[in-house]
Design an enzyme around this catalytic site. Structure first.
Site, mmCIF file in Angstrom:
data_model
loop_
_atom_site.group_PDB
_atom_site.id
_atom_site.type_symbol
_atom_site.label_atom_id
_atom_site.label_comp_id
_atom_site.label_asym_id
_atom_site.label_seq_id
_atom_site.Cartn_x
_atom_site.Cartn_y
_atom_site.Cartn_z
ATOM 1 N N ARG A 73 -1.028 15.158 12.449
ATOM 2 C CA ARG A 73 -0.098 14.753 11.377
ATOM 3 C C ARG A 73 0.416 16.014 10.692
ATOM 4 O O ARG A 73 -0.064 16.420 9.649
ATOM 5 C CB ARG A 73 -0.800 13.820 10.398
ATOM 6 C CG ARG A 73 -1.347 12.544 11.007
ATOM 7 C CD ARG A 73 -0.283 11.511 11.376
ATOM 8 N NE ARG A 73 0.337 10.883 10.251
ATOM 9 C CZ ARG A 73 -0.130 9.798 9.627
ATOM 10 N NH1 ARG A 73 -1.275 9.281 10.020
ATOM 11 N NH2 ARG A 73 0.514 9.255 8.618
ATOM 12 N N CYS A 125 -5.237 12.416 11.989
ATOM 13 C CA CYS A 125 -5.886 11.105 11.851
ATOM 14 C C CYS A 125 -5.845 10.438 13.216
ATOM 15 O O CYS A 125 -5.526 11.038 14.220
ATOM 16 C CB CYS A 125 -5.148 10.275 10.803
ATOM 17 S SG CYS A 125 -3.633 9.633 11.455
ATOM 18 N N LYS A 178 0.848 -1.204 0.000
ATOM 19 C CA LYS A 178 0.000 0.000 0.000
ATOM 20 C C LYS A 178 0.879 1.248 0.000
ATOM 21 O O LYS A 178 0.660 2.175 -0.787
ATOM 22 C CB LYS A 178 -0.903 0.008 1.225
ATOM 23 C CG LYS A 178 -1.543 1.359 1.509
ATOM 24 C CD LYS A 178 -2.449 1.364 2.716
ATOM 25 C CE LYS A 178 -1.738 1.646 3.993
ATOM 26 N NZ LYS A 178 -1.404 3.057 4.241
ATOM 27 N N ASN A 179 1.902 1.260 0.858
ATOM 28 C CA ASN A 179 2.680 2.491 1.047
ATOM 29 C C ASN A 179 3.706 2.723 -0.054
ATOM 30 O O ASN A 179 4.454 3.691 -0.015
ATOM 31 C CB ASN A 179 3.344 2.483 2.425
ATOM 32 C CG ASN A 179 2.286 2.617 3.517
ATOM 33 O OD1 ASN A 179 1.135 2.896 3.220
ATOM 34 N ND2 ASN A 179 2.686 2.370 4.750
ATOM 35 N N ASP A 215 4.441 0.664 12.085
ATOM 36 C CA ASP A 215 3.213 0.038 11.567
ATOM 37 C C ASP A 215 3.048 -1.395 12.048
ATOM 38 O O ASP A 215 1.950 -1.951 11.940
ATOM 39 C CB ASP A 215 3.218 0.061 10.039
ATOM 40 C CG ASP A 215 3.106 1.470 9.502
ATOM 41 O OD1 ASP A 215 3.345 1.666 8.303
ATOM 42 O OD2 ASP A 215 2.807 2.382 10.298
ATOM 43 N N ILE A 255 2.562 18.721 8.554
ATOM 44 C CA ILE A 255 3.244 18.602 7.258
ATOM 45 C C ILE A 255 4.284 19.706 7.102
ATOM 46 O O ILE A 255 4.641 20.097 5.989
ATOM 47 C CB ILE A 255 2.233 18.627 6.086
ATOM 48 C CG1 ILE A 255 1.367 19.890 6.123
ATOM 49 C CG2 ILE A 255 1.365 17.385 6.090
ATOM 50 C CD1 ILE A 255 0.521 20.064 4.861
ATOM 51 N N ARG A 304 -8.715 -0.398 4.499
ATOM 52 C CA ARG A 304 -7.886 0.616 3.822
ATOM 53 C C ARG A 304 -6.568 -0.013 3.370
ATOM 54 O O ARG A 304 -5.981 0.406 2.372
ATOM 55 C CB ARG A 304 -7.573 1.775 4.788
ATOM 56 C CG ARG A 304 -8.679 2.760 5.018
ATOM 57 C CD ARG A 304 -8.182 3.907 5.882
ATOM 58 N NE ARG A 304 -6.858 4.320 5.413
ATOM 59 C CZ ARG A 304 -5.886 4.714 6.239
ATOM 60 N NH1 ARG A 304 -6.075 4.733 7.544
ATOM 61 N NH2 ARG A 304 -4.717 5.095 5.766
HETATM 62 C C1 EPZ Z 1 4.138 6.952 6.259
HETATM 63 O O1 EPZ Z 1 3.356 7.970 6.853
HETATM 64 C C2 EPZ Z 1 3.239 5.735 6.156
HETATM 65 N N1 EPZ Z 1 2.096 6.035 5.294
HETATM 66 C C3 EPZ Z 1 2.756 5.335 7.555
HETATM 67 O O2 EPZ Z 1 1.984 4.133 7.412
HETATM 68 C C4 EPZ Z 1 3.970 5.031 8.421
HETATM 69 O O3 EPZ Z 1 3.529 4.747 9.740
HETATM 70 C C5 EPZ Z 1 4.909 6.249 8.441
HETATM 71 O O4 EPZ Z 1 5.261 6.612 7.089
HETATM 72 C C6 EPZ Z 1 6.177 5.976 9.214
HETATM 73 O O5 EPZ Z 1 6.839 4.897 8.666
HETATM 74 C C7 EPZ Z 1 2.258 5.963 3.962
HETATM 75 O O6 EPZ Z 1 3.328 5.706 3.458
HETATM 76 C C8 EPZ Z 1 1.037 6.222 3.130
HETATM 77 P P1 EPZ Z 1 6.204 10.307 8.374
HETATM 78 P P2 EPZ Z 1 3.915 9.497 6.888
HETATM 79 O O7 EPZ Z 1 6.119 11.556 7.586
HETATM 80 O O8 EPZ Z 1 4.636 9.788 5.637
HETATM 81 C C9 EPZ Z 1 6.139 13.510 11.897
HETATM 82 C C10 EPZ Z 1 0.122 2.761 7.674
HETATM 83 O O9 EPZ Z 1 -0.334 2.217 8.684
HETATM 84 N N2 EPZ Z 1 6.107 14.519 10.827
HETATM 85 O O10 EPZ Z 1 7.426 9.463 8.256
HETATM 86 O O11 EPZ Z 1 2.806 10.389 7.273
HETATM 87 C C11 EPZ Z 1 4.827 12.754 11.985
HETATM 88 O O12 EPZ Z 1 3.887 13.473 12.768
HETATM 89 C C12 EPZ Z 1 0.574 4.196 7.740
HETATM 90 O O13 EPZ Z 1 0.276 2.191 6.563
HETATM 91 C C13 EPZ Z 1 6.261 15.856 11.153
HETATM 92 O O14 EPZ Z 1 6.409 16.209 12.313
HETATM 93 O O15 EPZ Z 1 4.947 9.379 8.095
HETATM 94 C C14 EPZ Z 1 5.214 11.453 12.636
HETATM 95 O O16 EPZ Z 1 5.283 11.645 14.033
HETATM 96 C C15 EPZ Z 1 0.305 4.815 9.095
HETATM 97 N N3 EPZ Z 1 6.213 16.799 10.160
HETATM 98 C C16 EPZ Z 1 6.618 11.205 12.090
HETATM 99 O O17 EPZ Z 1 7.082 12.490 11.596
HETATM 100 C C17 EPZ Z 1 6.036 16.440 8.838
HETATM 101 O O18 EPZ Z 1 6.025 17.339 7.966
HETATM 102 C C18 EPZ Z 1 6.660 10.184 10.956
HETATM 103 O O19 EPZ Z 1 5.904 10.697 9.916
HETATM 104 C C19 EPZ Z 1 5.882 15.071 8.531
HETATM 105 C C20 EPZ Z 1 5.941 14.132 9.538
#
Ligand code: EPZ
Length: 420
Positions: A123, A118, A24-25, A307, A125, A399
């Site tokens: 979350r 979520c 998925k990811n 995850d 960005i 999902r």
């Molecule tokens: C991806 O989410 C995955 N989703 C998540 O899988 C996975 O848990 C995560 O990476 C970590 O491996 C997809 O790929 C679609 P991050 P993402 O940006 O990109 C913080 C699942 O179950 N952060 O690496 O959103 C954030 O809040 C899903 O399949 C900021 O602070 O994860 C989090 O604490 C759930 N500012 C940490 O970084 C930002 O601009 C990791 O987030 C972005 C992120």
């Protein structure tokens, strides 16, 4: 999305073989990357998931022609009609934020509603937007919308304060059709990043180092359609491994990539599982008695994946001893703990630390999925529990897991999907 539940009769040992779904990811950022390509992309091993449906809805809204075949999807982005994504489409899936980079790369502008938080907590960005603006994009935020316009291209080196998966992907997507070299330091190293890099190179970009902490992207003013097979889903594989281990079973997962399962396999071996890693398959045999895993700290790849935290926890609820989890990636990722306690687990949560004291058995209960992986964890627990469980809100599970009930049934589980 229809309202439905899973009814699971626990106590049945899982055995047999399954073919693992595409990741998925990985497929989600690759579907966004198709927007960059002026031609037809064919993406194989595209899993049938509601998150994929959400991404396809965005692609069609943007003007792409999408054709869903059996295990593949064709996306023709020869013509992009708009660069605005409405809230109703952005909110269906948090990771739709990566369409920002793709639209900026293709059209030079993007207007998307904030993706919002979520179940895992806020979350933010900020890393995405900070990076895009470092690359020359002019970003304004108004009325809940993010409005981006690409500025003068300039050679950029982006040092991420955290190896964010989504931010790394957004940078890669924007840079792939850029006119200047972009370097990412402290990039996310997940296998899904390497897969995206391979796809972009097939389309005509020059991405080096994807999958390592330093990635350089030299874009091309024009990217063409290409054909790509998505990697296998390592978290889905971990889920079925834990389901087999929790039920005293023995299964083989064909198509799984052992190279992506290192930290998960290590934890499960510590609990007493026997794991055989083949070329493109993983076999697992449950222990006679489940041993605790003293400490599981979730970390960016190649550390233990956040995850898989809930899923491993569900399995370890019946270990002979205490396992301690530390969730370092998300702020609120223990919402499955209360539901597991209602099944008889002994779990205490204190901030990012979760202590799981093994119990002799779990008993079936009515439980509610709060998020994707937490819901899958409840299914792992229900499969090993005595009696019948009903899991509500299974749209969370659907999902990310393709034909979840059919896959488990093929291994001998007694699971039924009930429309409510
Ligand atoms: C991806 O989410 C995955 N989703 C998540 O899988 C996975 O848990 C995560 O990476 C970590 O491996 C997809 O790929 C679609 P991050 P993402 O940006 O990109 C913080 C699942 O179950 N952060 O690496 O959103 C954030 O809040 C899903 O399949 C900021 O602070 O994860 C989090 O604490 C759930 N500012 C940490 O970084 C930002 O601009 C990791 O987030 C972005 C992120």
């Amino acid at each position: 999305m229809e309202n439905a539940s899973f009814i699971i009769e626990g106590g049945r040992r899982l055995s047999g073989e399954i073919e693992i779904q595409g990741a998925k990811n990985s497929v989600l950022p690759i579907l966004a990357a198709a927007v960059l390509c002026e031609g037809k992309c064919v993406i194989h091993k595209c899993p049938r998931l509601s998150d994929v449906d959400s991404a396809v809805a965005i692609l069609e809204h943007l003007g792409c022609k999408v054709n869903r075949l059996d295990t593949s999807v064709e996306v023709d982005a020869s013509v992009i009609e708009r660069s605005h994504i409405p809230a109703r489409l952005m909110r269906r899936m948090r990771s739709s934020v990566i369409f920002l980079g793709a639209l900026l790369g293709r059209t030079g502008e993007a207007d998307a509603a904030y993706p919002g938080g979520c179940e895992l907590g806020p979350r933010p960005i900020d890393l995405h937007l900070g990076a895009l603006s470092q690359m020359g994009a002019v970003i304004t935020e108004e009325y809940g919308h993010i409005i981006c316009k690409s500025g003068a291209a300039k050679e950029t080196c982006i040092d991420l304060s955290f190896p964010s998966v989504g931010a790394t992907e957004n940078i890669m997507l924007f840079a792939a059709r850029g006119r200047a070299r972009v370097t990412i330091i402290n990039a996310a190293r997940e296998p899904e990043i390497a897969d995206l890099g391979e796809f972009l190179n097939k389309a005509g970009a020059r991405v080096r180092g994807a999958g390592t902490g330093v990635i350089t992207i030299e874009g091309s003013l024009r990217l063409s359609g290409c054909e790509h097979t998505v990697i296998s889903d390592r978290i889905a594989a971990a889920t079925y491994m834990c389901a087999a281990a929790a039920t005293g079973g023995e299964i083989t997962i064909n198509g799984a990539d052992p190279a992506h399962l290192g930290s998960i396999a290590a934890a499960m071996k510590q609990s007493g599982c026997r794991i055989a890693l083949g070329e493109r398959a993983v076999s697992i045999e449950a222990p006679k008695e489940i041993r605790p895993v003293k400490l599981i700290r979730t970390m960016p790849y190649p550390g233990f994946p956040t995850d898989a935290q809930a899923i491993l926890m569900a399995y370890l609820t019946r270990a002979r001893g205490v396992s301690v989890f530390i969730e370092n990636i998300f702020e609120s990722r223990y919402r499955h703990a209360d539901e597991l306690v209602s099944m008889g687990a002994d779990i205490s949560v204190n901030g990012r630390v979760c202590v799981v004291s093994g119990v002799g058995e779990l008993t079936g209960a009515r439980v509610r999925a709060c998020d994707l992986r937490g819901g899958a964890a409840l299914a792992v627990a229900a499969l090993s529990a005595r009696g019948t469980s009903e899991i509500y809100n299974i749209s969370h599970i659907e999902r990310g897991y393709e034909r979840f009930d059919e896959v488990l049934s093929s291994l001998g589980a007694q699971i039924m999907r009930k429309k409510i």
